[in-house]
Write a protein that holds these residues in place. Structure first.
Motif, mmCIF file in Angstrom:
data_model
loop_
_atom_site.group_PDB
_atom_site.id
_atom_site.type_symbol
_atom_site.label_atom_id
_atom_site.label_comp_id
_atom_site.label_asym_id
_atom_site.label_seq_id
_atom_site.Cartn_x
_atom_site.Cartn_y
_atom_site.Cartn_z
ATOM 1 N N GLY A 155 1.088 -1.039 -0.146
ATOM 2 C CA GLY A 155 0.195 -0.003 0.293
ATOM 3 C C GLY A 155 0.768 1.372 -0.170
ATOM 4 N N ALA A 156 0.164 2.752 -0.244
ATOM 5 C CA ALA A 156 0.093 3.767 -0.475
ATOM 6 C C ALA A 156 0.631 4.164 1.584
ATOM 7 C CB ALA A 156 0.302 4.523 -0.440
ATOM 8 N N LEU A 157 2.725 4.190 1.066
ATOM 9 C CA LEU A 157 3.075 4.807 2.289
ATOM 10 C C LEU A 157 1.961 5.680 3.787
ATOM 11 C CD1 LEU A 157 5.854 5.369 3.848
ATOM 12 C CD2 LEU A 157 5.921 7.425 2.646
ATOM 13 N N PHE A 158 0.774 6.447 3.305
ATOM 14 C CA PHE A 158 0.497 7.304 4.384
ATOM 15 C C PHE A 158 -0.889 6.332 3.972
ATOM 16 C CE2 PHE A 158 3.759 10.355 3.419
ATOM 17 C CZ PHE A 158 4.121 11.196 4.688
ATOM 18 N N SER A 159 -0.959 4.953 3.347
ATOM 19 C CA SER A 159 -2.581 4.553 3.721
ATOM 20 C C SER A 159 -3.378 3.971 5.006
ATOM 21 C CB SER A 159 -2.109 3.678 2.385
ATOM 22 O OG SER A 159 -1.311 2.180 2.952
ATOM 23 N N GLY A 160 -2.200 4.610 5.669
ATOM 24 C CA GLY A 160 -2.444 3.663 7.152
ATOM 25 C C GLY A 160 -3.872 4.795 8.177
ATOM 26 N N ILE A 161 -3.128 6.027 7.222
ATOM 27 C CA ILE A 161 -4.899 7.174 7.254
ATOM 28 C C ILE A 161 -5.870 7.070 7.376
ATOM 29 C CG2 ILE A 161 -5.677 9.492 7.105
ATOM 30 C CD1 ILE A 161 -2.507 10.038 6.864
ATOM 31 N N ALA A 162 -6.515 6.365 5.956
ATOM 32 C CA ALA A 162 -7.277 5.636 5.910
ATOM 33 C C ALA A 162 -7.540 5.080 6.118
ATOM 34 C CB ALA A 162 -7.535 4.933 3.621
ATOM 35 N N GLU A 163 -6.386 3.491 6.362
ATOM 36 C CA GLU A 163 -7.252 2.352 7.130
ATOM 37 C C GLU A 163 -7.961 2.485 8.415
ATOM 38 O OE1 GLU A 163 -4.040 -0.387 7.218
ATOM 39 O OE2 GLU A 163 -3.962 -0.147 5.291
ATOM 40 N N LEU A 164 -7.549 3.805 9.767
ATOM 41 C CA LEU A 164 -8.070 4.377 10.705
ATOM 42 C C LEU A 164 -9.480 3.706 10.710
ATOM 43 C CD1 LEU A 164 -5.729 7.041 11.447
ATOM 44 C CD2 LEU A 164 -5.522 4.823 12.490
ATOM 45 N N PRO A 165 -10.732 4.871 9.721
ATOM 46 C CA PRO A 165 -11.732 4.632 9.950
ATOM 47 C C PRO A 165 -12.040 3.210 10.224
ATOM 48 C CG PRO A 165 -11.406 6.080 8.762
ATOM 49 C CD PRO A 165 -10.340 5.630 8.921
ATOM 50 N N GLY A 166 -12.098 2.190 9.218
ATOM 51 C CA GLY A 166 -12.025 0.820 9.218
ATOM 52 C C GLY A 166 -11.414 0.219 10.580
ATOM 53 N N LEU A 167 -10.831 0.169 10.733
ATOM 54 C CA LEU A 167 -9.828 -0.767 11.347
ATOM 55 C C LEU A 167 -10.380 -0.444 12.934
ATOM 56 C CD1 LEU A 167 -7.394 -2.186 12.015
ATOM 57 C CD2 LEU A 167 -6.187 -0.674 13.030
ATOM 58 N N VAL A 168 -10.995 0.602 13.259
ATOM 59 C CA VAL A 168 -12.040 0.624 14.576
ATOM 60 C C VAL A 168 -13.322 0.644 14.446
ATOM 61 C CG1 VAL A 168 -12.681 2.565 15.923
ATOM 62 C CG2 VAL A 168 -10.048 3.679 14.955
ATOM 63 N N ARG A 169 -13.855 0.510 13.584
ATOM 64 C CA ARG A 169 -15.140 0.116 13.679
ATOM 65 C C ARG A 169 -15.707 -1.536 13.275
ATOM 66 N NH1 ARG A 169 -15.906 1.732 8.842
ATOM 67 N NH2 ARG A 169 -15.784 0.446 7.138
ATOM 68 N N ARG A 170 -14.407 -2.125 12.411
ATOM 69 C CA ARG A 170 -14.065 -3.490 13.042
ATOM 70 C C ARG A 170 -13.942 -4.228 14.334
ATOM 71 N NH1 ARG A 170 -11.493 -2.519 8.494
ATOM 72 N NH2 ARG A 170 -9.126 -2.979 9.157
ATOM 73 N N SER A 171 -12.834 -3.277 15.327
ATOM 74 C CA SER A 171 -12.651 -3.890 16.167
ATOM 75 C C SER A 171 -12.996 -2.819 17.749
ATOM 76 C CB SER A 171 -11.322 -3.505 16.691
ATOM 77 O OG SER A 171 -10.505 -3.694 17.919
ATOM 78 N N PRO A 172 -14.246 -3.279 18.290
ATOM 79 C CA PRO A 172 -15.315 -2.877 19.556
ATOM 80 C C PRO A 172 -14.672 -2.071 20.545
ATOM 81 C CG PRO A 172 -16.504 -4.858 18.634
ATOM 82 C CD PRO A 172 -15.121 -4.698 17.146
ATOM 83 N N ASP A 173 -13.146 -3.127 21.102
ATOM 84 C CA ASP A 173 -12.192 -3.288 22.189
ATOM 85 C C ASP A 173 -11.356 -1.732 21.889
ATOM 86 O OD1 ASP A 173 -13.102 -5.520 23.790
ATOM 87 O OD2 ASP A 173 -11.871 -6.513 22.945
ATOM 88 N N LEU A 174 -11.278 -1.606 20.757
ATOM 89 C CA LEU A 174 -9.782 -0.585 19.820
ATOM 90 C C LEU A 174 -10.736 0.503 20.328
ATOM 91 C CD1 LEU A 174 -7.938 0.948 18.526
ATOM 92 C CD2 LEU A 174 -8.410 0.385 16.552
ATOM 93 N N TRP A 175 -12.276 1.186 19.483
ATOM 94 C CA TRP A 175 -13.178 1.940 19.710
ATOM 95 C C TRP A 175 -13.632 2.425 20.869
ATOM 96 C CZ3 TRP A 175 -17.558 2.311 22.512
ATOM 97 C CH2 TRP A 175 -18.585 3.479 22.164
ATOM 98 N N ARG A 176 -13.280 1.032 22.264
ATOM 99 C CA ARG A 176 -13.825 1.510 23.466
ATOM 100 C C ARG A 176 -12.324 1.615 24.274
ATOM 101 N NH1 ARG A 176 -14.591 -3.223 24.274
ATOM 102 N NH2 ARG A 176 -17.407 -3.097 23.944
ATOM 103 N N ALA A 177 -11.082 2.243 24.072
ATOM 104 C CA ALA A 177 -9.765 1.883 24.838
ATOM 105 C C ALA A 177 -9.961 3.811 23.995
ATOM 106 C CB ALA A 177 -8.857 1.659 24.073
ATOM 107 N N CYS A 178 -10.252 3.805 22.323
ATOM 108 C CA CYS A 178 -10.233 5.289 21.999
ATOM 109 C C CYS A 178 -10.839 6.227 23.131
ATOM 110 C CB CYS A 178 -10.208 5.315 20.535
ATOM 111 S SG CYS A 178 -9.394 4.528 19.305
#
Length: 404
Positions: free
Chosen positions: A212-235
């Motif tokens: 993936g592109a160098l800064f593609s991690g930024i685009a992955e953030l919303p989906g990553l949080v949405r797929r992980s309730p534990d991560l969302w709760r920690a945030c």
């Protein structure tokens, strides 16, 4: 959600570390260097807060007129996390840490020479954005720690983080009173450069295989949080906790140097020693997370923080209450951070990106609370600041309590 076993194997597939470098990465000396570097770089985020009275006097204004720079630093840090921290999953951290150390030192040098508030705010924003080195190092420590001691290793770095944050108030105020605030900025820049480059040299060389592109991690953030309730709760929970702490701690210099206490900048800075004692909570919290799980530790931390808010309000007139509240809020923040960050680092297969989401959420919550606290202090005094902190705690817990 991936299991811990699949997560560990996925990370092993992503990162190839030469066998001869693994002992150095897991040694106590290496962990100590990372903790010290974390302390120094984290201090840069809060470097200006204890110096507001000196900065205001130099620029011919009142301390409350420059207090907004504390929010600028936190927004800058959040922006740096958003852009730079996800790179830990994609690039070799060694040159990245060196480059960010150079950028931080240069920005602090420009801040030391700033002719006015706007120039200083711009320099503080850039310095805070570049000083995201701790959040590149924490995932590295978590990746290499034994599974049954992972929270303890993370806690060691977090102890360094909060030592720097709280120590910035003590050392910064004393040095500022003795040499002036500009020399504090210059000295912090030099120290950041030395320790940042030393840490970069000690880091293991890594080969990243993520596509993936160098800064593609930024685009992955919303989906990553949405797929992980534990991560969302920690945030969300850390945003509430960090916001409450930021509202109180960044406004404290205004209370202590104001009419209620009338302390000098140096004397007010010594108040940070009460918060510094709470950093001893980090290793204890790490052990409790490893033994009982993150949820119980975060719940206990929220209870302790809820008790500290009325004590802070009472501390507007009673020094003893302020002392107890300072220790309590720092203990709550450190314990919550160890638990929530350990959860964020182990709940997905992209630890650096997940860590970015977690810390950006926390510092965004802190920056917003600091901004509101400054306005509240101007209009309603210390009681308004305490109210902002209480509201932030309620929002952080209630929001996560209503979602399955």
């Amino acid at each position: 959600m991936p299991s811990p076993t699949s997560t560990t194997s996925h990370r092993a597939a992503e990162i190839r570390i030469p066998a001869r470098e693994r002992p150095a990465a897991s040694s106590r000396l290496f962990l100590l260097l990372i903790a010290v570097c974390t302390a120094v770089t984290a201090a840069n985020i809060y470097l200006a807060a204890p110096l507001f009275p000196l900065i205001a006097h130099d620029f011919g204004t009142v301390p409350s007129a420059v207090a907004w720079i504390a929010s600028v630093a936190q927004f800058g840090y959040a922006a740096g996390l958003l852009f730079f921290a996800p790179l830990g999953d994609r690039v070799n951290r060694r040159p990245l840490v060196a480059l960010l150390s150079l950028a931080t030192a240069a920005a602090l040098g420009l801040g030391a020479a700033a002719p006015g508030t706007a120039a200083l705010a711009a320099a503080v924003f850039v310095a805070a954005a570049a000083t995201v080195i701790p959040q590149l190092l924490v995932p590295l420590v978590a990746e290499r720690a034994p599974a049954h001691h992972r929270a303890r290793h993370v806690a060691a770095v977090i102890a360094g983080l909060f030592t720097g944050i709280v120590g910035a108030r003590v050392v910064g105020s004393l040095a500022g009173q003795a040499f002036g605030w500009r020399w504090v900025f210059a000295g912090s820049g030099a120290l950041t450069l030395v320790l940042g480059l030393a840490t970069a040299l000690a880091l293991p060389s890594e080969r990243r295989a993520r596509e993936g592109a160098l800064f593609s991690g930024i685009a992955e953030l919303p989906g990553l949080v949405r797929r992980s309730p534990d991560l969302w709760r920690a945030c969300v929970r850390q945003a509430g906790m960090f916001g409450a702490w930021s509202a109180l701690w960044t406004s404290l210099a205004l209370l202590l140097t104001g009419p209620a206490y009338g302390l000098s900048t140096a004397t007010a800075g010594l108040f940070g020693l009460f918060g510094l004692t709470a950093t001893a909570v980090a290793p204890l919290a790490g052990g409790l997370v490893d033994r009982f799980g993150a949820a119980k530790v975060v719940r206990s931390a929220y209870v302790l923080a809820a008790v500290s808010v009325p004590l802070f309000w009472l501390g507007g007139q009673v020094p003893a209450a302020l002392f107890v509240a300072a220790v309590a809020i720092h203990a709550a923040l450190v314990a919550s951070h160890v638990a929530n960050q350990t959860l964020a680092l182990t709940t997905t297969s992209a630890p650096a990106t997940a860590n970015t989401a977690y810390v950006v959420a926390g510092f965004t919550g802190g920056a917003l609370a600091s901004t509101l606290a400054g306005l509240a202090f101007t209009h309603w005094g210390w009681g308004g600041v305490s109210a902002v902190a209480g509201v932030w705690l309620v929002l952080g817990w209630a929001t996560t309590a209503v979602r399955r």
